[in-house]
Design a protein around this motif. Structure first.
Motif, PDB file in Angstrom:
ATOM      1  N   THR A   1      59.774 -49.639  16.762  1.00  0.00           N
ATOM      2  CA  THR A   1      59.031 -50.379  15.746  1.00  0.00           C
ATOM      3  C   THR A   1      57.553 -50.446  16.096  1.00  0.00           C
ATOM      4  OG1 THR A   1      60.983 -51.754  15.325  1.00  0.00           O
ATOM      5  CG2 THR A   1      58.872 -52.555  14.483  1.00  0.00           C
TER       6      THR A   1
ATOM      7  N   ARG B   1      62.707 -53.394  11.244  1.00  0.00           N
ATOM      8  CA  ARG B   1      62.716 -52.931  12.637  1.00  0.00           C
ATOM      9  C   ARG B   1      63.303 -51.517  12.642  1.00  0.00           C
ATOM     10  NH1 ARG B   1      62.729 -57.912  15.777  1.00  0.00           N
ATOM     11  NH2 ARG B   1      62.683 -56.650  17.687  1.00  0.00           N
TER      12      ARG B   1
ATOM     13  N   PHE C   1      64.895 -48.105  14.986  1.00  0.00           N
ATOM     14  CA  PHE C   1      65.566 -47.717  16.213  1.00  0.00           C
ATOM     15  C   PHE C   1      65.868 -46.224  16.170  1.00  0.00           C
ATOM     16  CE2 PHE C   1      66.216 -52.149  15.450  1.00  0.00           C
ATOM     17  CZ  PHE C   1      66.107 -52.752  16.699  1.00  0.00           C
TER      18      PHE C   1
ATOM     19  N   GLU D   1      64.412 -48.962  20.442  1.00  0.00           N
ATOM     20  CA  GLU D   1      63.520 -49.471  19.398  1.00  0.00           C
ATOM     21  C   GLU D   1      62.203 -48.712  19.393  1.00  0.00           C
ATOM     22  OE1 GLU D   1      62.018 -53.514  17.170  1.00  0.00           O
ATOM     23  OE2 GLU D   1      62.946 -53.706  19.164  1.00  0.00           O
TER      24      GLU D   1
END
Length: 446
Positions: free
Chosen positions: A160, A141, A143, A158
């Motif tokens: 992703t 992920r 950020f 975020e």
């Protein structure tokens, strides 16, 4: 026989390899007792229960604000509790829940480890990005870090990319078995795409992926894998395999890449500290140091779910600095070509420091004692270090996980964790280390 390299291949059978002891792993005399440094700054306690949002601290990363170091931040994983962002006084600035991954079958996340990729082009300028391993979705992920750092109203958001592939699993059913993405480190070779190195829980496998950007999002591609050894021949003719429950191999978690040389340092929890030249395929792993009980044959008891020595009087062939688990790993950049690898020795609440040059000789060990109402650091998992001057830490900063967190205001009936800050000046003074805080000395700032 040397360790086998596997490129984009499934997990191999148990490997039997011969790894000679290095100079740092051969205790020729009684080791010195650990030096003692202190911490007077810690983050708020996290509780791993329903009332605490199932937040369990694990691994930190330090983002250095290039314009005003006082606005640098610490980003830390809290597993099912998501992420936490702290300022240099240990004050919580942001708590991000572990939202479902952006995929059709996305599950709530479990954020295990974190590192930082600097200067990614997301389309509207260069952005620094926190790279996080998500165990419940077997992926990374991402950020974006607001350039204002601690002064930002929302330091992280975020970015992703959707529908990223699983790192190790064939499908969601295999993901749910939880042998998934675990430790993570970022390598940024000059002039090339950044690379994330990821370990797999319960196995000896690591993977590398190239980070990609587009439409303001970050993803990855080009997966390569390698299996580290799982068994080791001993001088007496026996073969030693670290004990664990059936089906679980000696996993790796703590990782860091020396950005100057492209050398990966990896902690195999029940084995010791490895080095490997990147990219995968450039060389073979070399064991730098071994945990103290390396070579001691244990027996797994399914009732207690514990491993106990088959012979309580047996002597191992381990080193003098690491007591399993070998956990957090990071690199401190010294002047010139010098530097140090810091490893948390979770089993005895200490830290080992090795040189990045030559044969990675052991420099010494230290422990962290609390002052001014802060507790001693116990059972450290992840850690992060920077050689940059940040805020009041004019010779660099070490941030380390602490479990269990203790103290008058901590509920000792609950699973409590947090993170403690240590001035690198104290570590350097205690062990006679070289320090250089000039921005140009940190290869992550090109």
């Amino acid at each position: 026989m040397s360790p086998r390299l596997l490129l984009a291949a499934p997990l191999a059978a148990v490997l039997a390899v011969s790894v000679p002891l290095t100079a740092s792993a051969r205790p020729s005399h009684e080791p010195r007792p650990p030096a003692v440094v202190t911490t007077g700054v810690e983050t708020p306690v996290l509780y791993d229960d329903e009332a605490g949002g199932n937040a369990s601290g694990d691994d930190p990363a330090i983002w250095v604000d290039p314009d005003d170091s006082r606005d640098s931040i610490v980003i830390a994983t809290a597993k099912e509790g998501g992420l936490r962002v702290y300022d240099l006084d240990g004050v919580e600035l942001q708590a991000l829940t572990a939202e479902p991954a952006p995929r059709a079958d996305g599950a709530d996340g479990r954020y295990n480890n974190v590192d930082i990729a600097y200067g990614l082009d997301l389309g509207d300028g260069l952005v620094d990005v926190a790279v996080v391993s998500d165990r419940y979705n077997d992926q990374l992920r991402f950020f974006a870090i607001d350039g204002a750092g601690a002064a930002a109203s929302v330091p992280l958001r975020e970015v992703t990319a959707p529908e990223l592939p699983f790192l190790f699993s064939a499908d969601r059913a295999e993901v749910d078995d939880e042998q998934t993405a675990y430790g993570v480190a970022v390598w940024q070779p000059a002039g090339e795409a950044p690379v994330a190195v990821v370990t797999r829980e319960g196995t000896t496998t690591i993977a590398t992926v190239s980070l990609t950007t587009g439409d303001g999002r970050v993803g990855y591609s080009d997966t390569a894998t390698l299996d580290f050894p799982a068994s080791f021949p001993l001088p007496d003719g026996t073969t030693w395999t670290p004990c664990d429950e059936p089906g679980v191999l000696p996993q790796l978690e703590g990782l860091s890449v020396d950005q100057r040389t492209g050398v990966l340092y990896a902690g195999q929890e029940d084995v010791g500290l490895w080095r490997l030249q990147l990219p995968i395929g450039s060389g073979e792993p070399r064991l730098i140091d071994r945990v103290r009980d390396f070579g001691i044959h244990d027996v797994y008891d399914p009732e207690s779910e514990e491993c106990t020595p088959a012979d309580p009087q047996a002597a191992g062939s381990g080193g003098s600095a690491l007591t399993a688990d070998a956990e957090g790993v990071d690199v401190y950049y010294g002047p010139g070509a010098t530097g140090y690898v810091i490893v948390s020795s979770q089993g005895d609440d200490t830290y080992a420091v090795y040189r990045t040059q030559g044969r990675n000789d052991l420099v010494g060990t230290f422990r962290v004692a609390g002052v001014d109402g802060v507790d001693d650091v116990n059972g450290s998992d992840g850690l992060a270090v920077t050689n940059r001057a940040v805020g009041a830490y004019r010779e660099g900063l070490l941030v380390t996980h602490d479990e269990p967190d203790t103290g008058a205001e901590v509920d000792d009936e609950r699973d409590a964790t947090n993170f403690s800050y240590v001035s690198w000046a104290d570590v350097a003074d205690a062990l006679g280390l070289k320090v250089d805080t000039k921005p140009g000395n940190d290869p992550r700032f090109r």
